[in-house]
Design an enzyme around this catalytic site. Sequence first.
Site, PDB file in Angstrom:
ATOM      1  N   LYS A 133      42.170  78.950  42.371  1.00 17.08           N
ATOM      2  CA  LYS A 133      42.369  79.357  43.817  1.00 17.08           C
ATOM      3  C   LYS A 133      42.581  80.841  43.793  1.00 17.08           C
ATOM      4  CE  LYS A 133      46.993  78.147  44.874  1.00 17.08           C
ATOM      5  NZ  LYS A 133      47.416  79.599  45.086  1.00 17.08           N
ATOM      6  N   THR A 134      43.368  81.280  43.005  1.00 21.66           N
ATOM      7  CA  THR A 134      43.623  82.979  42.963  1.00 21.66           C
ATOM      8  C   THR A 134      42.488  83.707  42.691  1.00 21.66           C
ATOM      9  OG1 THR A 134      45.906  82.442  42.325  1.00 21.66           O
ATOM     10  CG2 THR A 134      45.178  84.721  42.252  1.00 21.66           C
ATOM     11  N   ASP A 180      46.805  82.279  51.870  1.00 20.74           N
ATOM     12  CA  ASP A 180      46.968  81.043  50.417  1.00 20.74           C
ATOM     13  C   ASP A 180      47.997  80.129  50.836  1.00 20.74           C
ATOM     14  OD1 ASP A 180      46.399  80.474  47.923  1.00 20.74           O
ATOM     15  OD2 ASP A 180      47.762  81.900  47.100  1.00 20.74           O
ATOM     16  N   GLU A 181      48.026  79.314  50.221  1.00 21.41           N
ATOM     17  CA  GLU A 181      49.053  78.223  50.054  1.00 21.41           C
ATOM     18  C   GLU A 181      49.337  77.733  51.772  1.00 21.41           C
ATOM     19  OE1 GLU A 181      50.229  76.660  47.663  1.00 21.41           O
ATOM     20  OE2 GLU A 181      50.193  78.290  45.912  1.00 21.41           O
ATOM     21  N   GLN A 187      50.183  69.284  47.645  1.00 26.02           N
ATOM     22  CA  GLN A 187      51.103  70.129  47.171  1.00 26.02           C
ATOM     23  C   GLN A 187      51.991  70.741  48.126  1.00 26.02           C
ATOM     24  OE1 GLN A 187      50.087  72.505  43.579  1.00 26.02           O
ATOM     25  NE2 GLN A 187      47.777  72.108  44.585  1.00 26.02           N
ATOM     26  N   ARG A 245      51.948  71.075  36.421  1.00 21.14           N
ATOM     27  CA  ARG A 245      52.350  72.140  36.030  1.00 21.14           C
ATOM     28  C   ARG A 245      52.127  72.397  34.497  1.00 21.14           C
ATOM     29  NH1 ARG A 245      51.180  74.463  39.624  1.00 21.14           N
ATOM     30  NH2 ARG A 245      50.514  72.421  40.500  1.00 21.14           N
TER      31      ARG A 245
END
Length: 629
Positions: free
Chosen positions: A26-27, A210-211, A241, A592
């Site tokens: 996504k980044t 973002d997020e 998330q 993770r």
Amino acid sequence: MNPQQKAAVTADDGPVLILAGPGSGKTRVLTSRIAYLIRLRRVPPQRIMAVTFTNKATDEMRSRLERMLGDDLDDMQIGTFHRISMRLLRREAERLGYRPNWKILSTNKQYWIIRRILERFAGKDASFSPTDVRKAISLAKNRIILPEMYEETDEFSETVRKVHQVYQAELLEENLMDVDDLLLQLVILLLEFPAVRKMFQQEFEYLLIDEFQDTNLVQYEIVKALAPPQNNIYVVGDEDQSVYAFRGANHHNLQRLRSDFPGLAQILLEQNYRSTQTILDAARAVISHNPHRTPKALFSKKGVGDRIQVYEASSDLDEAEYAQEQIEFLRDSKRLRYGDFAIMYRKNSQSLPFKSVFHLHDVPFRVVNTIDFDQRREVKDIMAMMHLARDSDFEEYFRRLAEIKTLGISKSGMRRFLDWLASDELNLFEALNKVETGDSPLNRRQAKAFAGFSDALKSWRESAVRGHLVNLFDQIIQYADYHQHLERICKEGWELAERRDSVKKLRRLASAASLSSDPFERFGRMVALDKGDVDDEPDKVALTTLHSAKGLEFPVVFIIGLNENVLPHVHESDGPNDVTEERRLFYVGLTRAESRIFLTYTSHKGLSDVLKAPSEFLSELPDHLLDAH
């Protein structure tokens, strides 16, 4: 890029929602979208606002864009919600009654102000703690609840309303904003001043966030106010998330987005570049038990990978010893580094056996962001002394000196000094001068300690006046013999190492702030807004709560304490929604990991004979993905 990523980068104007599974790049998509707008769509960088959730993410995004574009991006608004809000408020806060040089209130000073106001209403034996009241005020601001909007359902909410009202009036009078005000005051500005709102709307043609699943109500309202009329809002998030409800985050903001922005385009990123397929299948199996979510068919080209190891430990100490043995075995057999491993847990207290075992076996470790940096004991100590160098009349900073044993100021001496100060209506500086001349009610030992501090404070004030921030820092550490103080208060070697790392980081921040035109203001703001790790050295085992693990990745992950009432950590009064958030937290921990996962639970509590039930989440994992022993 894969087809889903390309579609996300080149999406048409208008509202766009990118539902990005963990490890889906996504980044890269977000930065590529910005580069695409600038390079191919010819959008001037200053017309773009990109919002991240951490300073680290901001730095990474800016660094990537500079490598991609090779341009100076100083005119582009990239930053956290708080930092961008602060920049916008610097231009227009006078409309809200603030003077141009308003400052950010530190969390510590915020606590003391609230304590003083609370005592005014309820006396020193108040039923509620300043910490609980401060948290309630913070949560209210994140939910855009002003003092006059409180519903007084019980004694606590009535007390919070009264304190909040006086507290906010004092902040405005002192030309201060706390960290939550940076968001709330911007919302008020945008909603009450249409001309300002229109100016910012025209200034920023494209908004990228973002997020988004971690936004709270006040952050959502900022986005909602700035997006029109173009509505070029580009949101990246994943409701699976969303794990920060305790901070006011609301994953329902994704549904609000769908309602408030008709025609919202939705693109799923499902290819995972981090984990093996076994890890992804396990994570999908768990999260599928949550309702009201968008299913994502996560897949990986990294192969099936090893099965997940499940270990039943006899105690929490056994969990730590098991992890230590596995880490050393994998380091030798797989040539891994200590920095390739992470221990994840639900509560900070669960890290204690690991710290002890790792310290005993010389396993280097670092603790990831357990509490806000400015709330660490050693940071509050040093900041109190640095504040006194500029503001010797602030009593609450002075009170903290009794906590620093090497200064020689006892708690009884501090009480006698402050009682005398209040009865004679003296300020701190006047009282210290009287102590030096022998004109005080203190006994000889107490007077010697206060006189010595008074003499040191004069030297500190000279450094403060000259703006010599690092010199002041070093003077304070030397006079207080602060490292000796840490050795006295730390019972374990690992604790001493942690606190020393905090002091080193604080000095680095002081050095960085020294380059600004107002180093003290810059330093205070950097400390107040810092949410990063104390120790960034990579080759150490990471110890982290599951909340703090978000955004990180490791080849090998241990998730420990998989017992009922630990993970999930749900109180009897909690409803099913709390279990779904705990499940999302476990999902975050699983995803993770790159190649190996170890899950542990204990059959007993320490040395007791009380049986502990394994977590319900373990039963949600398919048997064919597990290797239990």
